[in-house]
Design an enzyme around this catalytic site. Structure first.
Site, mmCIF file in Angstrom:
data_model
loop_
_atom_site.group_PDB
_atom_site.id
_atom_site.type_symbol
_atom_site.label_atom_id
_atom_site.label_comp_id
_atom_site.label_asym_id
_atom_site.label_seq_id
_atom_site.Cartn_x
_atom_site.Cartn_y
_atom_site.Cartn_z
ATOM 1 C CG ASP A 4 24.618 13.595 -12.879
ATOM 2 O OD1 ASP A 4 25.697 13.363 -13.306
ATOM 3 O OD2 ASP A 4 24.534 14.993 -12.258
ATOM 4 C CB CYS A 11 29.075 9.872 -13.061
ATOM 5 S SG CYS A 11 29.497 8.981 -14.729
ATOM 6 C CG HIS A 28 28.490 5.331 -11.959
ATOM 7 N ND1 HIS A 28 28.048 6.664 -12.301
ATOM 8 C CD2 HIS A 28 28.736 5.534 -10.717
ATOM 9 C CE1 HIS A 28 28.004 7.264 -11.081
ATOM 10 N NE2 HIS A 28 28.454 6.736 -9.970
#
EC number: 3.4.19.12
Length: 290
Positions: free
Chosen positions: A150, A153, A269
């Site tokens: 989002d 992270c 990520h």
């Protein structure tokens, strides 16, 4: 003004804020993928197109619930908001930027028709990355813990491993505060993603503002600041590179993050880790690692 009109204005203001946050997130995504990695850039551009379409559709549905055409109200409130934020808005993009944006749009349209073979290759890369990370973590008796993608992270992965309670907002604020206070230690490492020019002090301070106010993605420089803020080493595990340790001068048990290239549709990520649960052991949550 009626209650319905007040609620409509609140919704429109939220939409305006969400659009600005999405644009900031998109710029971070574009900067996070190397130009020469065509496969990942195509995937990233497709993700951006999907995010924009999803937000547009959701906003439209929310406005339609008011039972009337809200276009005039939207225009009025948006104009007021733009006037209020004029001093804080970045300068209009130059013509070269507009050309790049047009090319990016064309590439997004092309990406929507990405061959199935490329999608299969992306899935294969994802599986390979997860297997390598699992082997590295397994040697430490750890396993990966999924964190939402989002924009927060990195901060969420750190928050997940702290024994004390702290909000994402607090971690972002403390990161930006430390970087501002030590601007000379960080400024030389910041350059414009496209042109490659070094940041001015004003550019850097705006970047720090984004850390606090937007869902901007963090990287090694933010981790450096956080290691000082928490006085804790932070190690970053990657599938195809040696583990990076930031803040080695501190003696506390390190916080361990997993840095992934393919596990998230948006690009890079961060995930957290947790101790491997032993079958048959008494239940309960695994202890945090701080």
């Amino acid at each position: 003004m009626s209650d319905t009109e007040q609620e409509l204005q609140r919704v429109i203001r939220r939409h305006y804020r969400e659009k600005r946050e999405l644009q900031a997130h998109i710029q971070t995504l574009k900067a996070s993928v190397p130009k020469n990695d065509k496969g990942r850039r195509k995937q990233m551009l497709a993700d951006i197109s999907r995010l924009e379409a999803e937000m547009e559709q959701r906003h439209k549905q929310e406005l339609e619930k008011f039972g009337e055409n809200p276009d005039s109200s939207v225009d009025s409130v948006t104009a007021d908001l733009e006037k209020m934020n004029l001093e804080n808005m970045p300068p209009r993009p130059p013509k070269a930027q507009k050309r790049r944006d047009r090319r990016a749009h064309q590439e997004r349209r092309h990406q929507e028709r990405m061959p199935a073979a490329q999608a299969e290759q992306l899935a294969a890369n994802r599986r390979e990355e997860e297997e390598k990370v699992a082997a590295i973590l397994g040697a430490k008796n750890l396993e990966m813990k999924t964190i939402p993608a989002d924009g927060h992270c990195m901060y969420r992965a750190i928050q997940d491993q702290l024994v004390f309670s702290v909000t994402i907002e607090s971690l972002r604020y403390r990161t930006a505060y430390y970087m501002r206070k030590h601007i000379d230690d960080f400024l030389p490492f910041f350059t414009e993603p496209e042109a490659g020019n070094f940041y001015t002090r004003e550019d850097f301070l705006r970047y720090c503002d984004d850390i606090v106010h937007n869902a901007s993605w963090g990287g090694q420089l933010e981790l450096r600041a956080l290691s000082h803020v928490l006085q804790t080493p932070i190690e970053v595990v990657q599938a195809n590179s040696p583990t990076i340790v930031i803040g080695e001068e501190y003696t506390r048990k390190p916080v361990t993050l997993v840095y992934l290239h393919y596990a998230c549709d948006f690009g890079e990520h961060y995930n957290s880790v947790k101790p491997i649960e032993v079958a048959g052991a008494f239940g309960g949550m695994a202890p945090r690692l701080f």
